[in-house]
Motif scaffolding. Sequence first.
Motif, PDB file in Angstrom:
ATOM      1  N   GLN A  98      39.625  -7.807  -0.043  1.00 40.53           N
ATOM      2  CA  GLN A  98      38.379  -7.290  -0.614  1.00 40.53           C
ATOM      3  C   GLN A  98      37.944  -6.032   0.138  1.00 40.53           C
ATOM      4  OE1 GLN A  98      34.823  -9.855  -1.823  1.00 40.53           O
ATOM      5  NE2 GLN A  98      34.090  -9.000   0.117  1.00 40.53           N
ATOM      6  N   THR A  99      37.543  -5.026  -0.618  1.00 40.28           N
ATOM      7  CA  THR A  99      37.057  -3.779  -0.018  1.00 40.28           C
ATOM      8  C   THR A  99      35.633  -3.972   0.493  1.00 40.28           C
ATOM      9  OG1 THR A  99      38.390  -2.480  -1.573  1.00 40.28           O
ATOM     10  CG2 THR A  99      36.622  -1.323  -0.413  1.00 40.28           C
ATOM     11  N   THR A 100      35.371  -3.474   1.673  1.00 39.50           N
ATOM     12  CA  THR A 100      34.014  -3.553   2.236  1.00 39.50           C
ATOM     13  C   THR A 100      33.397  -2.152   2.267  1.00 39.50           C
ATOM     14  OG1 THR A 100      34.856  -3.306   4.494  1.00 39.50           O
ATOM     15  CG2 THR A 100      34.565  -5.554   3.656  1.00 39.50           C
ATOM     16  N   TYR A 101      32.057  -2.116   2.239  1.00 34.76           N
ATOM     17  CA  TYR A 101      31.354  -0.844   2.145  1.00 34.76           C
ATOM     18  C   TYR A 101      30.203  -0.764   3.156  1.00 34.76           C
ATOM     19  CZ  TYR A 101      33.710  -0.616  -2.407  1.00 34.76           C
ATOM     20  OH  TYR A 101      34.654  -0.611  -3.412  1.00 34.76           O
ATOM     21  N   ASP A 102      29.851   0.468   3.503  1.00 40.29           N
ATOM     22  CA  ASP A 102      28.637   0.743   4.265  1.00 40.29           C
ATOM     23  C   ASP A 102      27.606   1.332   3.309  1.00 40.29           C
ATOM     24  OD1 ASP A 102      29.249  -0.088   6.854  1.00 40.29           O
ATOM     25  OD2 ASP A 102      30.321   1.777   7.307  1.00 40.29           O
ATOM     26  N   TYR A 103      26.376   0.865   3.437  1.00 43.75           N
ATOM     27  CA  TYR A 103      25.276   1.356   2.598  1.00 43.75           C
ATOM     28  C   TYR A 103      24.273   2.106   3.467  1.00 43.75           C
ATOM     29  CZ  TYR A 103      27.108  -1.970  -0.830  1.00 43.75           C
ATOM     30  OH  TYR A 103      27.925  -2.651  -1.694  1.00 43.75           O
ATOM     31  N   VAL A 104      23.895   3.283   3.022  1.00 42.02           N
ATOM     32  CA  VAL A 104      22.903   4.080   3.739  1.00 42.02           C
ATOM     33  C   VAL A 104      21.741   4.366   2.794  1.00 42.02           C
ATOM     34  CG1 VAL A 104      22.410   6.243   4.936  1.00 42.02           C
ATOM     35  CG2 VAL A 104      24.648   5.137   5.212  1.00 42.02           C
ATOM     36  N   THR A 105      20.538   3.983   3.219  1.00 33.06           N
ATOM     37  CA  THR A 105      19.339   4.200   2.413  1.00 33.06           C
ATOM     38  C   THR A 105      18.564   5.401   2.945  1.00 33.06           C
ATOM     39  OG1 THR A 105      19.164   1.832   1.921  1.00 33.06           O
ATOM     40  CG2 THR A 105      17.195   3.171   1.586  1.00 33.06           C
ATOM     41  N   GLU A 106      18.269   6.326   2.044  1.00 33.48           N
ATOM     42  CA  GLU A 106      17.515   7.531   2.408  1.00 33.48           C
ATOM     43  C   GLU A 106      16.162   7.511   1.686  1.00 33.48           C
ATOM     44  OE1 GLU A 106      17.687  12.367   1.674  1.00 33.48           O
ATOM     45  OE2 GLU A 106      19.480  11.139   1.359  1.00 33.48           O
ATOM     46  N   LEU A 107      15.103   7.664   2.452  1.00 34.50           N
ATOM     47  CA  LEU A 107      13.766   7.740   1.867  1.00 34.50           C
ATOM     48  C   LEU A 107      13.542   9.164   1.376  1.00 34.50           C
ATOM     49  CD1 LEU A 107      11.047   6.393   1.263  1.00 34.50           C
ATOM     50  CD2 LEU A 107      10.315   7.029   3.564  1.00 34.50           C
ATOM     51  N   VAL A 108      13.503   9.348   0.059  1.00 29.22           N
ATOM     52  CA  VAL A 108      13.383  10.682  -0.536  1.00 29.22           C
ATOM     53  C   VAL A 108      11.933  11.095  -0.704  1.00 29.22           C
ATOM     54  CG1 VAL A 108      13.924  12.079  -2.574  1.00 29.22           C
ATOM     55  CG2 VAL A 108      15.589  10.417  -1.718  1.00 29.22           C
ATOM     56  N   ASN A 128       0.818  -1.215   0.000  1.00 31.95           N
ATOM     57  CA  ASN A 128       0.000   0.000   0.000  1.00 31.95           C
ATOM     58  C   ASN A 128       0.851   1.263   0.000  1.00 31.95           C
ATOM     59  OD1 ASN A 128      -2.059  -1.943   1.971  1.00 31.95           O
ATOM     60  ND2 ASN A 128      -2.842  -0.979   0.127  1.00 31.95           N
ATOM     61  N   GLU A 129       2.046   1.156  -0.570  1.00 32.37           N
ATOM     62  CA  GLU A 129       2.947   2.307  -0.572  1.00 32.37           C
ATOM     63  C   GLU A 129       3.958   2.163  -1.695  1.00 32.37           C
ATOM     64  OE1 GLU A 129       5.910   4.617   2.629  1.00 32.37           O
ATOM     65  OE2 GLU A 129       5.070   2.636   3.077  1.00 32.37           O
ATOM     66  N   ILE A 130       4.395   3.303  -2.229  1.00 35.50           N
ATOM     67  CA  ILE A 130       5.493   3.294  -3.194  1.00 35.50           C
ATOM     68  C   ILE A 130       6.504   4.338  -2.748  1.00 35.50           C
ATOM     69  CG2 ILE A 130       4.354   4.920  -4.796  1.00 35.50           C
ATOM     70  CD1 ILE A 130       5.695   3.185  -7.063  1.00 35.50           C
ATOM     71  N   GLN A 131       7.791   3.966  -2.781  1.00 35.34           N
ATOM     72  CA  GLN A 131       8.839   4.820  -2.226  1.00 35.34           C
ATOM     73  C   GLN A 131       9.933   5.103  -3.248  1.00 35.34           C
ATOM     74  OE1 GLN A 131      10.247   2.488   1.077  1.00 35.34           O
ATOM     75  NE2 GLN A 131       8.522   3.029   2.400  1.00 35.34           N
ATOM     76  N   VAL A 132      10.475   6.302  -3.184  1.00 32.69           N
ATOM     77  CA  VAL A 132      11.660   6.672  -3.956  1.00 32.69           C
ATOM     78  C   VAL A 132      12.827   6.696  -2.977  1.00 32.69           C
ATOM     79  CG1 VAL A 132      12.781   8.437  -5.364  1.00 32.69           C
ATOM     80  CG2 VAL A 132      10.309   8.048  -5.576  1.00 32.69           C
ATOM     81  N   ARG A 133      13.872   5.924  -3.277  1.00 34.37           N
ATOM     82  CA  ARG A 133      14.985   5.784  -2.334  1.00 34.37           C
ATOM     83  C   ARG A 133      16.315   6.136  -2.987  1.00 34.37           C
ATOM     84  NH1 ARG A 133      13.986   0.282   1.185  1.00 34.37           N
ATOM     85  NH2 ARG A 133      11.907   0.785   1.948  1.00 34.37           N
TER      86      ARG A 133
END
Length: 224
Positions: A105-115, A78-83
């Motif tokens: 191997q290089t490791t990364y952090d991922y940050v998700t922002e709800l736009v 019931n929702e649609i998001q732009v991230r």
Amino acid sequence: MKRLTRKQLNNKGFSLIELIVTLAIITLMIGVTTLSYSLVKRTNVAKSNEYIKEAFSVCRQNAMSVNAYEWNVTLLENEIQVRKITRTEKGTEVITDSEGKSYTQTTYDYVTELVQSYVLPELVKETVTLSDGSLIWNGAAEKAEGESGGEDNTVAITFVFSPLSGKISGIYADSAAQGDSSTRKSAIGEDASITYFDVESSYSTRTDKIRVYTSTGKVIKVDK
């Protein structure tokens, strides 16, 4: 006592005209209620599909102009998001493969922002169909195509846009929408024959549809 009896005998009840007027009012009220229900149904379907169209347009525009590791549209029940997903280097780690060889191997952090987020009207159902006719989303709790089993139940479907070009680089069925695309199950893989997909909003007999072209990310309204 005689007056009371005479008064009771003179009570004739509803006349024919009063009965006809009453029935006419009831019929009118039923008609107005039916019309209102039909109008609400039509409005909700149109609103849901317009929200979806806007989400894809906003995401494509941002992917082409705002730098990020990934821009995506995530469709829920019931929702649609732009991230927007950003990735920063975390460090390195030593990996040993099955043959006993080690490499860094290089490791990364991922940050998700709800736009941007749009709440879709209740009772309106969304489906996603690829250009080859494959139905890959039929509401929440549907399984990714080709998958079966308890934990593979899909609760979201994610459409990833390529930076700068704005084209669709992947469509993923997610058990939980995550930033790291390596955890996803691809719904189209590397199939270049998928030229577009349709997102349809429907309720009862009312249906609205948009089409998104994978090579450009451009979204259009599909006339019925």
